[in-house]
Design a protein around this motif. Structure first.
Motif, short mmCIF file in Angstrom:
data_model
loop_
_atom_site.label_atom_id
_atom_site.label_comp_id
_atom_site.label_asym_id
_atom_site.label_seq_id
_atom_site.Cartn_x
_atom_site.Cartn_y
_atom_site.Cartn_z
N TYR A 45 0.84 -1.20 0.00
CA TYR A 45 0.00 0.00 0.00
C TYR A 45 0.88 1.24 0.00
O TYR A 45 2.08 1.17 0.21
N VAL A 47 0.73 5.27 1.76
CA VAL A 47 0.07 6.29 2.57
C VAL A 47 0.34 7.59 1.85
O VAL A 47 1.49 7.95 1.61
N VAL A 60 -4.87 5.84 2.90
CA VAL A 60 -4.19 4.61 2.56
C VAL A 60 -4.72 4.15 1.21
O VAL A 60 -5.93 4.03 1.02
N PHE A 91 -8.37 7.94 7.89
CA PHE A 91 -7.04 7.48 8.26
C PHE A 91 -6.82 7.73 9.74
O PHE A 91 -7.13 8.81 10.25
N TYR A 96 -4.09 2.22 11.28
CA TYR A 96 -4.10 1.95 9.84
C TYR A 96 -3.40 0.66 9.44
O TYR A 96 -3.60 0.16 8.35
N ARG A 97 -2.64 0.08 10.33
CA ARG A 97 -1.99 -1.20 10.03
C ARG A 97 -2.78 -2.39 10.57
O ARG A 97 -2.40 -3.54 10.35
N ARG A 102 -7.79 -2.46 7.57
CA ARG A 102 -7.44 -2.94 6.25
C ARG A 102 -8.65 -3.55 5.55
O ARG A 102 -8.85 -3.36 4.37
#
Length: 116
Positions: A45, A47, A60, A91, A96-97, A102
Motif C-alpha cells: 500500500y 500512505v 491509505v 485514516f 491503519y496497520r 485494512r
C-alpha cells in the motif's frame, strides 16, 4: 479480481526504487504525495499525504488501486477519482496497520470497478 493489497502485474517493475516523495495522481488530478509505502507481499500500500487538498488528511491506497508508476516523472497513477479517495475510510495513525481497518479500506475500494 485483483487482491486489494497486491500490485497489478507490471505496475512496479523497478524494484528497490522508493516511491516516498512521488506525486500521486487520481484519474482527475493530483491528490498529494507518497508519505509511506509497503511492498510486503499481500500487504502492499501507499500512505498518501493529501496536503492542502483535504486539509492535511492522509489516505491509505491499496496497491491494487495503482495503475502505473513513472519513475522518471516521479509520479504514481491511481485508478480512482478524487471524490472516491476523499470518501475513503478515515485514516488513523494508530490503527491503519490493523486488520479491521485494512478490511474496511479493501472493501471500500473493492466497490468501485477497476480501471485498466
Amino acid at each position: 479480481m485483483t487482491e486489494p493489497w497486491t500490485y497489478r502485474e507490471g505496475v512496479v517493475s523497478d524494484t528497490g526504487v522508493s516511491l516516498i516523495g512521488f506525486d500521486v495522481e487520481a484519474t482527475d488530478g493530483k491528490i498529494g504525495s507518497v508519505d509511506e509505502e509497503s511492498s510486503a507481499v499481500g500487504d502492499s500500500y501507499l500512505v498518501v499525504d493529501t496536503g492542502f487538498w483535504i486539509f492535511g488528511k492522509k489516505v491509505v491506497m491499496p496497491a491494487s488501486t495503482i495503475t502505473r508508476v513513472d519513475t522518471q516523472e516521479q509520479k504514481v497513477y491511481l485508478a480512482r477519482t478524487k471524490e472516491e479517495i476523499k470518501d475513503a475510510p478515515e485514516f488513523d495513525e494508530n490503527t491503519y496497520r490493523e486488520p479491521d481497518y485494512r478490511q474496511q479500506v479493501g472493501d471500500y475500494y473493492g466497490r468501485y470497478p477497476h480501471l485498466p
